[in-house]
Design an enzyme around this catalytic site. Structure first.
Site, PDB file in Angstrom:
ATOM      1  N   ASN A   1     -10.086   4.977  -4.015  1.00  0.00           N
ATOM      2  CA  ASN A   1     -11.334   4.996  -4.774  1.00  0.00           C
ATOM      3  C   ASN A   1     -11.577   6.335  -5.463  1.00  0.00           C
ATOM      4  OD1 ASN A   1     -11.872   2.364  -4.200  1.00  0.00           O
ATOM      5  ND2 ASN A   1     -13.323   2.781  -2.560  1.00  0.00           N
TER       6      ASN A   1
ATOM      7  N   SER B   1     -15.534   2.090   2.407  1.00  0.00           N
ATOM      8  CA  SER B   1     -14.638   2.475   1.324  1.00  0.00           C
ATOM      9  C   SER B   1     -14.877   3.898   0.850  1.00  0.00           C
ATOM     10  CB  SER B   1     -14.813   1.519   0.136  1.00  0.00           C
ATOM     11  OG  SER B   1     -16.147   1.562  -0.339  1.00  0.00           O
TER      12      SER B   1
ATOM     13  N   GLU C   1      -6.021   2.164   4.378  1.00  0.00           N
ATOM     14  CA  GLU C   1      -6.240   3.601   4.518  1.00  0.00           C
ATOM     15  C   GLU C   1      -6.825   3.859   5.902  1.00  0.00           C
ATOM     16  OE1 GLU C   1      -7.305   5.138   0.036  1.00  0.00           O
ATOM     17  OE2 GLU C   1      -8.889   4.100   1.149  1.00  0.00           O
TER      18      GLU C   1
ATOM     19  N   HIS D   1      -9.678   1.253   6.556  1.00  0.00           N
ATOM     20  CA  HIS D   1     -10.159   0.678   5.303  1.00  0.00           C
ATOM     21  C   HIS D   1      -9.161  -0.325   4.734  1.00  0.00           C
ATOM     22  CE1 HIS D   1     -11.141   1.218   0.781  1.00  0.00           C
ATOM     23  NE2 HIS D   1     -11.818   0.203   1.286  1.00  0.00           N
TER      24      HIS D   1
END
Length: 292
Positions: A200, A129, A162, A150
């Site tokens: 994130n 991540s 992602e 991801h």
């Protein structure tokens, strides 16, 4: 390895290796098997891999009971899955996707081993991540075939993937990863290999600032959660989300963001660090910002 030797189409991915039998790994197995591909789940122990498949079988049975899945399709999904504790059993996979602990040293060792085992042309991918994908690529002899893919938790339900492009990746590897994610029914977005990627990098400063706001006495935990749900139409507030993600995971992500960008906004809030030291990690330990 030349760029032309990398698999160039998701149609050529008939067998997927998944490493890690935790919640995310089990979810990835379901997603890949539902896409019609054979899946080899590798865990450190055969018992761990088989337990993950057993939980998946129970989950699929509930979907059949609720009329969301045909029994024949359930049986077909399960028939595509095999389990192992031996990395060598991933040798013939066209794509290997790891979802082990977020520790760069551990992942590097894993990618070295995979590079020696998995057939030439196959894509090696990480579900990290936030860790730098290029560092994993450079411990292999095929840096052009290493990418990030991801998925978000729970993988069968969350639509976003992602696809991370390190500077070493071949266009063919990135485009194939995107095609694979789309073949799994996901919305794939391509992202440059920078800490936190898209989600994130935007999400965790927000969560961190919510903790700092509470530390400063602006409002209570409940008030902040209610405000962000009602005012921004978020499905849950920041403290509920921190407890769901895990405070240890949250601190690790924030530290990775801070290490890369050195922005004060990314430095984990004091309370987060203290709670991790105390073992109050959220839902997984029964206690975080709330008790479960």
């Amino acid at each position: 390895m030349s760029e032309t030797s990398v698999i160039t189409s998701a149609a050529d991915i008939t067998c997927v290796g998944i490493i890690g039998s935790g919640i995310m790994g089990a979810g990835l197995v379901e997603v890949a098997a539902r896409s019609g591909r054979s899946v080899v789940l590798r865990s450190r122990t055969l018992e761990g891999a088989e337990a993950a498949v057993s939980k998946l079988e129970s989950g699929l049975a509930r979907q059949v009971d609720k009329g969301r899945l045909d029994a024949d399709e359930r049986d077909a999904i399960l028939a595509r899955i095999s389990t192992t504790a031996d990395l060598a059993d991933l040798a013939d996979c066209d794509l290997v996707l790891e979802s082990v602990v977020e520790d760069l040293a551990i992942k590097k060792d894993l990618f070295r081993d995979l590079d020696a085992i998995v057939k030439p042309g196959a894509i090696l991918a990480t579900n990290t991540s936030t860790l730098p994908v290029v560092e994993l690529a450079m411990v292999t002899s095929r840096p052009d075939a290493v990418v990030g893919i991801h998925f978000f938790n729970p993988a069968p339900m969350m639509k976003l993937v992602e696809v991370i492009r390190p500077i070493t990746a071949a266009d063919a590897a990135v485009s194939t990863a995107i095609q694979f994610a789309e073949a799994c029914g996901k919305d794939a977005v391509e992202v440059v290999d920078r800490a936190g990627f898209i989600v994130n990098a935007l999400l965790f400063p927000y969560l961190n600032n919510a903790v700092k706001m509470w530390e400063q006495g602006t409002a209570s935990i409940d008030a902040i959660d209610v405000a962000m749900q009602g005012g921004c139409n978020f499905p849950m507030g920041p403290f509920a989300l921190l407890d769901l993600v895990g405070l240890d995971t949250s601190v690790s992500i924030l530290e990775a963001l801070y290490d890369e960008f050195r922005e004060p906004n990314f430095a984990p809030a004091t309370t987060l660090k203290r709670m991790v030291v105390a073992g109050h990690l959220g839902r997984k330990t029964g206690r975080g910002f709330r008790t479960y």
